[in-house]
Write a protein that holds these residues in place. Structure first.
Motif, PDB file in Angstrom:
ATOM      1  N   ARG A 126       0.734  -1.313  -0.015  1.00 28.79           N
ATOM      2  CA  ARG A 126      -0.071  -0.102   0.069  1.00 28.79           C
ATOM      3  C   ARG A 126       0.783   1.327  -0.036  1.00 28.79           C
ATOM      4  NH1 ARG A 126      -3.577  -2.878  -1.572  1.00 28.79           N
ATOM      5  NH2 ARG A 126      -5.505  -3.044  -0.665  1.00 28.79           N
ATOM      6  N   THR A 152      -6.564   3.301   3.700  1.00 29.09           N
ATOM      7  CA  THR A 152      -6.423   2.302   2.719  1.00 29.09           C
ATOM      8  C   THR A 152      -6.270   0.945   3.548  1.00 29.09           C
ATOM      9  OG1 THR A 152      -5.727   3.734   1.153  1.00 29.09           O
ATOM     10  CG2 THR A 152      -5.261   1.269   0.641  1.00 29.09           C
ATOM     11  N   LEU A 153      -5.091   1.161   4.554  1.00 28.61           N
ATOM     12  CA  LEU A 153      -4.654  -0.152   5.276  1.00 28.61           C
ATOM     13  C   LEU A 153      -5.932  -0.613   6.168  1.00 28.61           C
ATOM     14  CD1 LEU A 153      -1.050   0.681   6.374  1.00 28.61           C
ATOM     15  CD2 LEU A 153      -2.011  -1.196   4.956  1.00 28.61           C
TER      16      LEU A 153
END
Length: 258
Positions: A114, A141-142
């Protein structure tokens, strides 16, 4: 009698061995005959009846995961090395055991991929000046992916950005050129303000011709305070205008006074 005492001793040892103590920040995920129990155990004293039960300890404290330096190609085709640090914790111990194998290793690998993908969509200037925005994007995102593993990513911080030597020199030249531009603008602004003040002063001096002579004398006094051998004789500018007109009339053959 001896056999009874022996069996009692074995049972007592077995029960003592079944006693497990979990700290306040730990939970125990129990598998009984291979099947997951609905709720994790702990904290405090719990019983794990081996070999029927198998317990997996899961810490609930915040974990610090250092992401190794990654080669990232930014959107404007600049190659940089970026390292980061991820802060996360287990919110659901059951999912952290059942849904993923080695959740710390999985989170580390996901953070590396990512990091390259998110920072690869940003330009170099954005990477250097807008880290808070990029950190928020990385965290979101994570967390979207690790949420299915029972893990909450609390923060992601870009730790270090290593630029190539050529890019460092280019940025230094850009900063130097920007400072020179500011200096020239400031100097030009000062000249403009000085010209406006001189114009105002000239207008006031033209109202009283005698003030020009006083200004000459003041300038001469300022020069005379220094130890030098320079002699300054101020002459009125009108004298030069009169000489110029007289020279022009003599060149035209007109010697009549006007």
């Amino acid at each position: 009698m001896n056999i009874t005492l022996f069996l009692i001793g074995i049972v007592a040892l077995y029960l003592i061995n079944c006693i497990k103590i979990l700290a306040e920040y730990e939970r125990g995920v129990i598998f009984r005959l291979g099947r997951l129990l609905p709720q994790p155990k702990g904290p405090g004293i719990i019983f794990v009846f081996r070999p029927l039960d198998r317990m997996v300890r899961i810490p609930l404290r915040v974990e610090t995961l250092e992401v190794p330096s990654q080669d990232v190609v930014t959107r404007d085709n600049v190659t940089v090395k970026v390292s980061a640090v991820v802060f996360f914790r287990v919110m659901d111990p059951t999912k952290a055991v059942v849904e993923v194998a080695h959740y710390i290793h999985a989170t580390s690998q996901l953070a590396q991929t990512r990091l390259r993908s998110v920072l690869g969509e940003a330009e170099l200037d954005e990477l250097l000046s807008q880290r808070e925005k990029l950190n928020a994007r990385l965290q979101s995102t994570l967390d979207e992916q690790t949420g299915t593993w029972g893990i909450k990513v609390q923060a992601v911080e870009v730790k270090h950005v290593d630029l190539p030597e050529q890019m460092i020199r280019a940025i230094a030249r850009q900063a130097e050129a920007e400072r020179e531009r500011r200096a020239k603008v400031i100097h030009a602004d000062g000249e403009l303000q000085a010209a406006a003040k001189l114009t105002e002063a000239a207008g006031k001096l033209s109202d009283q011709p005698a003030s020009i002579t006083l200004r000459y004398l003041q300038t001469l006094n300022e020069i005379g305070t220094e130890k030098n051998t320079t002699i300054v004789l101020p002459l009125p500018v009108d004298l030069f205008h009169g000489l110029a007109k007289w020279t022009a009339r003599m060149g035209n053959g007109d010697d009549q006074p006007r």
